[in-house]
Design an enzyme around this catalytic site. Structure first.
Site, short mmCIF file in Angstrom:
data_model
loop_
_atom_site.label_atom_id
_atom_site.label_comp_id
_atom_site.label_asym_id
_atom_site.label_seq_id
_atom_site.Cartn_x
_atom_site.Cartn_y
_atom_site.Cartn_z
N LYS A 53 33.99 47.93 60.19
CA LYS A 53 33.41 47.33 61.40
C LYS A 53 33.53 48.30 62.58
CE LYS A 53 37.86 45.07 62.33
NZ LYS A 53 38.61 43.80 62.24
N TYR A 280 41.93 62.47 91.92
CA TYR A 280 41.85 61.39 92.90
C TYR A 280 43.21 60.83 93.28
CZ TYR A 280 36.91 61.24 91.53
OH TYR A 280 35.62 61.55 91.28
C1 LIG Z 1 39.67 44.13 61.35
C2 LIG Z 1 40.07 43.23 60.25
C3 LIG Z 1 40.78 43.72 59.14
C4 LIG Z 1 41.33 45.13 59.05
O1 LIG Z 1 42.60 45.14 59.67
P1 LIG Z 1 43.51 46.47 59.71
O2 LIG Z 1 44.72 46.04 60.44
O3 LIG Z 1 42.72 47.47 60.47
O4 LIG Z 1 43.75 46.87 58.31
C5 LIG Z 1 41.00 42.85 58.09
N1 LIG Z 1 40.57 41.58 58.12
C6 LIG Z 1 39.92 41.05 59.19
C7 LIG Z 1 39.49 39.64 59.16
C8 LIG Z 1 39.66 41.86 60.30
O5 LIG Z 1 39.03 41.34 61.37
#
Ligand SMILES: *Cc1c(COP(=O)(O)O)cnc(C)c1O
Length: 386
Positions: A53, A280
């Protein structure tokens, strides 16, 4: 004179070599393969879902997906259906689960492209059934909330939704292939309480006549630390990118290799006198005569403004502090008495085994987590896959 490299002056038809990108993230795709293979061996016989994702946590979803599948992952996971369809349009046909949807989703395109749907509400279940048919049923994984308090079917709705799912199955429009939940990673005993609740959801689903064959609960943290939570499949996100899900535990301790190195070149170097103010608000003043280097990345590129005066970078084999406020497009490094020149390579973070600051170091400097450091890198940072 143009000041370009000599071959650029060869004639009007000569195409000058592309100048090096002002800022880049070098992404080692073989690290994804190795990290997936490592975790697959650790969790076997459980299978591995590569979570890609948010454009593969900023690393490039397509490249990550292909490399992870080569390393033995058999599933892909994304948040949105659009992310799943983007993988399909790249020709990736591995099973892919999408689990975050709007309030009244239309799953027609998702089902047509064999995207498996994570279902957290009765409405989503109905929309999935609407999009399926006996000839091409929607494939779903029901997501139950076992205590995270986020997405997922609430315990009080389990019976009704399981019953509705069974009816939709009977109509041939939908198949409940999986049952899943997500851990809080608050503490082992909390996670084990969630596992118990998940087992109860499984029993209730079976009593309702459902036969989900793929049960999954763990992301990277649970998969590596709590073997009981591996079940049939683990959802591997951060570990795939070679980063640790635990504060205070580095990548190497977990057998993981960070895949991303963010680098640039110094675009200005100047000698300044003691007392000079930097950037800044003059939140930094040189304590003595020193050399300042300018790095062309800023908060528009995802560099947290919070690393102002707390973070550091690698230049010519040594670590130097970021001084003054990080601006939108640039920040300043105090090089002290080191010899440096315009064009010298700067590494913001990479594999600490190679001497670079880690994404973990950056997370600490910015009071955040390594996930955020890699995921928020902006579009101006050119991804170079090797
Ligand atoms: C993002 C996500 C993961 C992956 O989690 P990690 O901690 O990056 O391994 C797994 N399951 C769900 C439902 C997620 O949203």
């Amino acid at each position: 004179m143009s000041g370009r490299a000599p071959d650029a002056a060869a004639g009007p038809s000569a195409v000058p070599a592309a100048p090096p990108a002002l800022r880049r993230a070098i992404v080692d795709t073989s690290a994804f393969t190795a990290n997936a293979a490592h975790v697959a061996a650790v969790v076997a016989p459980a299978a591995v879902m590569a979570v890609v994702k948010a454009d593969g946590y900023g690393h490039g979803a397509t490249e990550v997906a292909r490399a992870a599948l080569a390393g033995g992952a058999t599933w892909l996971g994304v948040a949105d259906v659009d992310e799943a369809l983007a993988l399909r349009s790249e020709g990736i046909d591995a099973p892919v689960l999408a689990w975050l949807h709007g309030d009244d989703p239309d799953f027609t395109t998702a089902v047509a492209h064999d995207v498996t749907l994570g279902i957290s509400t009765r409405t989503q279940l109905e929309r999935a059934a609407d999009a399926g048919s006996p000839a091409h049923p929607a494939r779903v994984h029901l997501k139950v909330d076992t205590g995270l308090g986020r997405n997922g079917i609430q315990r009080s709705d389990w019976a009704a939704v399981f019953e509705a799912a069974r009816e939709a199955e009977a109509s041939g429009r939908l198949v409940v292939e999986g049952l899943f939940s997500h851990l809080s990673n608050a503490a082992d005993d909390h996670d084990l309480a969630q596992l118990a609740a998940f087992d109860e959801a499984g029993a209730r689903a079976a009593a309702a006549g459902l036969r989900p064959t793929i049960r999954h609960l763990a992301s990277t943290a649970g998969a590596l630390r709590l073997p009981e939570t591996r079940l049939d499949l683990v959802r591997l996100g951060i570990g795939l990118y070679g980063l640790s899900p635990y504060g205070g535990v580095g990548s190497a301790e977990l057998g993981l290799t960070p895949a991303m190195r963010v680098e640039a070149r110094l675009i200005a170097v100047k000698r300044v006198a003691a007392g000079v103010g930097v950037s800044y608000g003059y939140t930094y003043r040189a304590a003595s005569d020193t050399t300042l280097g300018l790095v062309p990345l800023g908060y528009a590129d995802g560099i947290p403004r919070h690393v102002s005066n707390t973070g550091s970078v690698w230049v010519n084999g040594a670590i130097h502090p970021i001084v003054g406020r990080v601006a939108m497009d640039q920040f300043v490094v105090d090089l002290g008495e080191s010899v440096a020149a315009v064009g010298d390579r700067v590494v913001l973070f990479g594999d600490p085994a190679e001497g670079y600051p880690s994404a973990d170091d950056w997370a600490e400097a910015a009071s955040t987590i390594n996930y955020e450091i890699v995921t928020r890198l902006g579009r101006r940072v050119k991804r170079v896959h090797g």
